[in-house]
Write an enzyme that holds these catalytic residues in place. Sequence first.
Site, mmCIF file in Angstrom:
data_model
loop_
_atom_site.group_PDB
_atom_site.id
_atom_site.type_symbol
_atom_site.label_atom_id
_atom_site.label_comp_id
_atom_site.label_asym_id
_atom_site.label_seq_id
_atom_site.Cartn_x
_atom_site.Cartn_y
_atom_site.Cartn_z
ATOM 1 C CG ASP A 1 -5.075 2.763 -7.050
ATOM 2 O OD1 ASP A 1 -5.080 2.539 -8.289
ATOM 3 O OD2 ASP A 1 -4.039 2.987 -6.401
ATOM 4 C CE LYS B 1 2.960 -2.817 -9.921
ATOM 5 N NZ LYS B 1 2.574 -1.617 -8.988
ATOM 6 N NE ARG C 1 2.392 10.728 -2.090
ATOM 7 C CZ ARG C 1 1.685 9.851 -3.313
ATOM 8 N NH1 ARG C 1 2.327 8.339 -2.811
ATOM 9 N NH2 ARG C 1 1.087 10.235 -4.011
ATOM 10 N NE ARG D 1 -4.976 -1.282 -12.043
ATOM 11 C CZ ARG D 1 -4.408 -0.880 -10.838
ATOM 12 N NH1 ARG D 1 -4.747 0.044 -10.430
ATOM 13 N NH2 ARG D 1 -3.391 -1.270 -10.344
ATOM 14 N NE ARG E 1 -4.205 -0.622 -6.387
ATOM 15 C CZ ARG E 1 -3.796 -0.834 -5.426
ATOM 16 N NH1 ARG E 1 -4.500 -1.765 -4.386
ATOM 17 N NH2 ARG E 1 -2.791 0.073 -4.964
#
Length: 402
Positions: A289, A387, A27, A320, A363
Amino acid sequence: MIKKLAHHTGRIAGKVNISGSKSESNRLLILQSAFPNLSLKNLSNSDDTRYLAKALKGNEKLVDISHAGTAMRFLTAFFAAQQEREVILTGSQRMQNRPISILVDALRSLGADISYEKKEGYPPLKIRGKKIDETRVRIQGNVSSQYISALLLMAPGLPHGLEIELTGKVTSVPYIKMTLALLGDIGVAYSWEDNLITIAPKPQIQDRVITVESDWSSASYFYSLVALSEAGKVTLSSYKKNSLQGDSSLVDIYKHFGVRTYFENDSITLEKEKTQLLPLELDLSDSPDLAQTIAVSCFGLGIACDLTGLHTLKIKETDRLVALQQELEKLGADISVTEKSLHLKAGSSINKDILIKTYDDHRMAMAFAPLALKVPIQIDDAEVVSKSYTDFWADFESVLVD
């Protein structure tokens, strides 16, 4: 690369310095491009952040951001408002199958010139930057908060700012609040009342230095390690008690597993305490997440869980929910998933030496690694962690106590 993991003592201890939050870094890099007198410290060293920084500094027509989903969303809006700049924004094969039409439709309604190079609704995108004079846009709030943040980050640079009307239930609210807080930090005026967010225009800002807080998502894997340990105490830096990151909810969630968090200076210390392990019911709409880490923690501890609010996981690096089901089943789990939830039954045994597929998803690799405290396990394509967390394996191994 296949990583073979085993840790027979079940004990962990040590100190780890985790790089800046990927969410905050990405951001702030967009804002720095709009306001060059903004200086940033402790940026994330993740692949996603590096791809985004390279795209913002370069002047090439073809911009390839590989697997970086955040970069795809943020750059789509950013380039749409860069006058007299034309780019082809593309990414990996998986990225070219991740939908983006909701954001593109919103930008087109503002007057943006964006077309699809291949499949309708998906990258790659041809973006011809232009001046955007429209002042109001509607967008679904229940698909991806990154679409909303992309518009928020673009808004201060528009001649008249922007009003964003959100429709439906809003997903991942903490990430939207993070974006707004960072805008506020650099002096952008905003308001959020009911379903309407208003961002005032901001032609320039005063000189400003922002230090990025370390990544709470990255901390989650150490929470899981401590939860699964026989005896664990790990110190992580640099973290704030009043964090902008939604994943700081880890502090409360992992109390359920007997992990206590102690704040001191700019660090947190995680310590394992005795607790009664009970089934877990959790709505993760605000921090999806964390789902993989929490599901694996529950499985490793043999407790049941019902995780809801997971509809955004279908459009991540992989699906996922399906990936979790497939890999946990290989380990012996009794698990089911829907389009937006995961349901794991209590169990007492874990299959050994299972090769965990990672599906190009960082993840998946990091979430399953803590199971090495329970059984020998193998992680396929282990380097995928770069990543978001380049130093993960070195940091992971540094806290394992013989």
